[in-house]
Design an enzyme around this catalytic site. Structure first.
Site, mmCIF file in Angstrom:
data_model
loop_
_atom_site.group_PDB
_atom_site.id
_atom_site.type_symbol
_atom_site.label_atom_id
_atom_site.label_comp_id
_atom_site.label_asym_id
_atom_site.label_seq_id
_atom_site.Cartn_x
_atom_site.Cartn_y
_atom_site.Cartn_z
ATOM 1 N N ARG A 160 0.737 -1.176 -0.021
ATOM 2 C CA ARG A 160 -0.107 0.065 0.130
ATOM 3 C C ARG A 160 0.604 1.234 -0.055
ATOM 4 N NH1 ARG A 160 -3.706 -3.319 1.877
ATOM 5 N NH2 ARG A 160 -1.621 -4.130 2.813
ATOM 6 N N LYS A 167 24.424 -6.387 -1.459
ATOM 7 C CA LYS A 167 25.734 -6.877 -1.530
ATOM 8 C C LYS A 167 26.449 -6.158 -0.539
ATOM 9 C CE LYS A 167 25.685 -6.543 -6.604
ATOM 10 N NZ LYS A 167 26.114 -5.865 -7.817
ATOM 11 N N ARG A 187 11.476 3.984 3.423
ATOM 12 C CA ARG A 187 11.047 2.908 4.551
ATOM 13 C C ARG A 187 12.114 1.946 4.959
ATOM 14 N NH1 ARG A 187 5.877 -1.096 4.542
ATOM 15 N NH2 ARG A 187 4.944 1.094 5.351
ATOM 16 N N HIS A 235 5.572 6.237 11.525
ATOM 17 C CA HIS A 235 4.847 6.120 10.152
ATOM 18 C C HIS A 235 3.762 7.350 10.007
ATOM 19 C CE1 HIS A 235 3.596 4.468 6.645
ATOM 20 N NE2 HIS A 235 3.096 3.362 6.950
HETATM 21 C C1 NCD Z 1 1.704 -0.931 8.538
HETATM 22 C C2 NCD Z 1 3.313 -0.693 8.371
HETATM 23 O O1 NCD Z 1 3.751 -1.079 7.687
HETATM 24 O O2 NCD Z 1 3.643 -0.200 9.636
HETATM 25 N N1 NCD Z 1 1.125 -1.185 7.184
HETATM 26 C C3 NCD Z 1 1.096 0.053 6.293
HETATM 27 O O3 NCD Z 1 2.122 0.733 6.335
HETATM 28 N N2 NCD Z 1 0.029 0.169 5.484
HETATM 29 C C4 NCD Z 1 1.049 -1.704 9.462
HETATM 30 C C5 NCD Z 1 1.327 -3.450 9.321
HETATM 31 O O4 NCD Z 1 2.447 -3.683 8.510
HETATM 32 O O5 NCD Z 1 0.696 -3.930 9.953
#
Ligand code: NCD
Length: 343
Positions: free
Chosen positions: A55, A83, A105, A135
């Protein structure tokens, strides 16, 4: 607004409302047949994903493309990171290519902060999830979804979530979504209650700006929104509850439990959902569950974040009003930046 978006806790109430109002403006673009704005033409955004994502990654990419940015996708799998290349070397490679923004991320909490403050790269840094830490764009899209549902799409403009009661249920310990939501919802005036088994609450949670409860059934009737969290098995190195069945029985949301919620209340989930564990298929597929809406709202919210951080050099929304509607800078508000001279 700061130059980077690392943590939801860094946002002031004014920042958060500006982001929510701007996302509302961006959402109008999503309703058009051609969902594209020239705002970030000539700007380069790189999506740097060291951890799995469906997502968030697709959503950022859609947002960047709708703003006409040049998009580079980088995934750690299949890159020189496998690597043994360090974050520093990766950052310097991107700097040499002249990127304007990095969406990152990373499995390590603090990686986006390091990138933003290291001097390795001169770009805006947007945290798309770091370890169990933060997040922020998820919290923003969740707040946007709640404001639309609980205050109203138009009625919500310029407003916060004062007095709304939000219950967050499940694996708080491993959840950056829970941390970010508690921070942002507190800033927006909502009352947050966390419901989780004691083993899935972090040390120090009593200092967070929220309540803690262990009885889900007692909390549901007092909730305007109930956010279910996935049990993050990939981050677990021990047994945190006896069995999955036991967990679902106490902390899972099924149809019977959902009936305890007030009629107007919504069920939220950041995804990915594990049907049968924290949420039953009946609840996930019900009209009260906003999971698909959250995904759609995520694109509008990420457009707003990119627009405000990169200060696009084109109007965010093309001219739709006669010149008489042009205002001075001081008179402009977040949701009226569809005038041609807006920067
Ligand atoms: C979450 C995440 O990656 O922190 N998902 C997301 O970003 N939509 C929550 C999860 O992985 O459960």
């Amino acid at each position: 607004m700061q130059r980077h978006l690392i943590s939801a806790a860094d946002l002031t109430r004014d920042d958060a409302i500006l982001l929510l109002d701007t996302a509302e403006e961006m959402a109008r673009v999503a309703d058009r047949p051609i969902k594209k704005l020239p705002t970030l033409r000539g700007r380069t955004v790189v999506n740097l994903f060291f951890e799995d994502s469906t997502r968030t990654r697709i959503s950022f990419e859609a947002a960047e493309k709708r703003l006409s940015a040049d998009v580079i996708n980088f995934s750690a799998k299949g890159s020189s990171v496998s690597k043994g290349e360090s974050l520093k070397d990766t950052a310097q490679t991107l700097e040499a290519m002249g990127v304007d923004a990095v969406v990152i991320r990373h499995g390590a909490s603090g990686a986006p902060y390091r990138l933003a403050t290291s001097g390795w790269i001169d770009a805006a840094v947007i945290n798309a999830g770091d370890g169990t830490h933060q997040h922020p764009t998820q919290a923003l899209l969740d707040a946007f979804t709640m404001r639309r549902r609980l205050v109203g799409r138009d009625a919500g403009i310029g407003r916060d979530l004062a007095g709304r009661r939000v219950t967050i249920v499940g694996d708080v310990l491993h959840s950056r979504v829970a941390r970010s939501n508690v921070d942002l919802l507190h800033t927006l005036g909502a009352e947050v209650t966390l419901v989780a088994p004691p083993t899935l609450l972090p040390v120090g949670v009593e200092t967070w700006p929220c309540e803690i409860a262990y009885d889900l059934d007692g909390t549901l009737p007092k909730s305007d929104a109930v956010m279910m969290l996935r049990v993050q098995r990939e981050r677990m190195n021990a047994a945190f509850f006896p069995t999955e069945r036991e967990y679902s029985r106490r902390y899972g949301l099924d149809g019977e439990r959902m009936a305890r919620m007030p009629e107007h209340a919504v069920v939220m989930h950041p995804g990915p959902m594990v049907r049968g564990m924290e949420i039953t298929a009946e609840v996930a597929d019900s009209d009260r569950c906003t999971v698909v809406e959250q995904v759609a709202n995520g694109v509008s919210m990420r457009m707003a974040v990119l627009y405000l951080l990169l200060g696009g050099n084109e109007p965010a929304v093309t001219h739709t009003r006669p010149p008489a509607a042009q205002q001075s800078a001081g008179e402009r508000s977040a949701h009226t930046f569809d005038t041609a001279e807006e920067k």
